[in-house]
Design a protein around this motif. Sequence first.
Motif, short mmCIF file in Angstrom:
data_model
loop_
_atom_site.label_atom_id
_atom_site.label_comp_id
_atom_site.label_asym_id
_atom_site.label_seq_id
_atom_site.Cartn_x
_atom_site.Cartn_y
_atom_site.Cartn_z
N UNK A 247 0.83 -1.20 0.00
CA UNK A 247 0.00 0.00 0.00
C UNK A 247 0.86 1.25 0.00
N UNK A 248 2.17 1.08 -0.23
CA UNK A 248 3.11 2.20 -0.15
C UNK A 248 3.30 2.84 -1.52
N UNK A 249 4.28 2.39 -2.27
CA UNK A 249 4.53 2.86 -3.62
C UNK A 249 4.91 1.67 -4.49
N UNK A 250 4.41 1.65 -5.72
CA UNK A 250 4.66 0.51 -6.58
C UNK A 250 6.12 0.26 -6.86
N UNK A 251 6.91 1.34 -7.00
CA UNK A 251 8.31 1.20 -7.40
C UNK A 251 9.20 0.61 -6.31
N UNK A 252 8.69 0.44 -5.10
CA UNK A 252 9.49 -0.19 -4.05
C UNK A 252 9.69 -1.67 -4.36
N UNK A 253 8.77 -2.24 -5.12
CA UNK A 253 8.81 -3.66 -5.47
C UNK A 253 9.29 -3.82 -6.91
N UNK A 254 10.17 -4.79 -7.13
CA UNK A 254 10.58 -5.16 -8.48
C UNK A 254 9.38 -5.84 -9.14
N UNK A 255 8.68 -5.12 -9.99
CA UNK A 255 7.41 -5.60 -10.50
C UNK A 255 7.57 -6.80 -11.43
N UNK A 256 8.66 -6.84 -12.17
CA UNK A 256 8.89 -8.00 -13.05
C UNK A 256 9.09 -9.26 -12.22
N UNK A 257 9.88 -9.13 -11.14
CA UNK A 257 10.12 -10.28 -10.27
C UNK A 257 8.84 -10.71 -9.57
N UNK A 258 8.03 -9.74 -9.15
CA UNK A 258 6.78 -10.06 -8.49
C UNK A 258 5.82 -10.75 -9.47
N UNK A 259 5.77 -10.25 -10.69
CA UNK A 259 4.89 -10.86 -11.69
C UNK A 259 5.26 -12.32 -11.91
N UNK A 260 6.54 -12.61 -11.98
CA UNK A 260 6.99 -14.00 -12.13
C UNK A 260 6.55 -14.85 -10.93
N UNK A 261 6.73 -14.29 -9.73
CA UNK A 261 6.43 -15.05 -8.52
C UNK A 261 4.95 -15.38 -8.41
#
Length: 338
Positions: A247-261
């Motif tokens: 709920x913070x900011x999207x860019x804190x998370x590696x979105x490509x890595x999260x999408x894979x997971x």
Amino acid sequence: MPPSPRPRAALAMSSRAAEAILEPSVLEALAEVVALEPPPVLDDFTTGRARSALAGAELLVTGWGCPPLTSEVLAHAPRLRAVVHTAGSVREHITDACWERGVAVSSAAAANALPVAEYTVAMILLTGKRVLESARDFRAARTEVDWARTPRGTGNYRRTVGILSASFTGRRVIELLRPHDLRVLLHDPYVTADDAAGLGAEPVSLSELFARSDTVSVHTPLLPATRGLVGRELLGAMRPDAVLINTARGAIVDQDALTEAVTDGRIRAVLDVTDPDVLPPDHPLWSAENVLLTPHVAGSQGNEWRRLADTAVAEVRRWAAGGGFAHPVDHDRWAYLA
């Protein structure tokens, strides 16, 4: 003896923010204690009207969309002594020039943290019970469900929740989790072990937070050092079927890595923020069944805007009466705030 003149104040924010925050009763409450520049609000400090308002303003009441208070802007506001912000982060409009001037700053960040914390706790409990999946399966099956075959991992008894950052929101989440039978871990490099214990959390390293938690909730501000902080290694260390809540900011998370997971089915995710805020229509996260996407609704919405306004009005009253702010923004911590 005649009464002291009311301090002069102006409103600076986008028209959309003003529509949400500045109900007539809020404007009336402000006008009781300050000589308020009437709407429309200032959303461009380069206009003649803005320069005229700034020239006499001792206080700015700001909101989302307020332009930056640069040294050039402050040069047109020689009497400005304070800023009361009706939202959370002040990073977009408070500049070094404000601190150099000695402008006092207040923010409604603590007020805005509460609905975010409420949303987060709701999602922790709902995902622990796998409510979203159960509702989806029940709608599809439309028949009796055998409750005795519920997996042992479903439920919220002694689940482990990891909180990333003891921000305003992170602290409120920990507070709201206290009545529940949950273990709470905390990672924050600026919080001592004694402080974490006082909050009711066990302090752990970043890697331990992700490895031990059934749910990890992200509450760190987006700074150069935290961009991409939650990367492939941390996501890979999460327990099978663990949940990541952001709920913070999207860019804190590696979105490509999260999408894979999540598309691999290794973990689940609740994302109130992404990078960009609205993903491309064909992005895999839209169709991932183990992902809940919400459109940045965790923060103040609807009637919760009044909490922000009430907080700001109270701060203006304190300041106009010669008192200090109840919710000051500390210059020393400004670099680490959201």
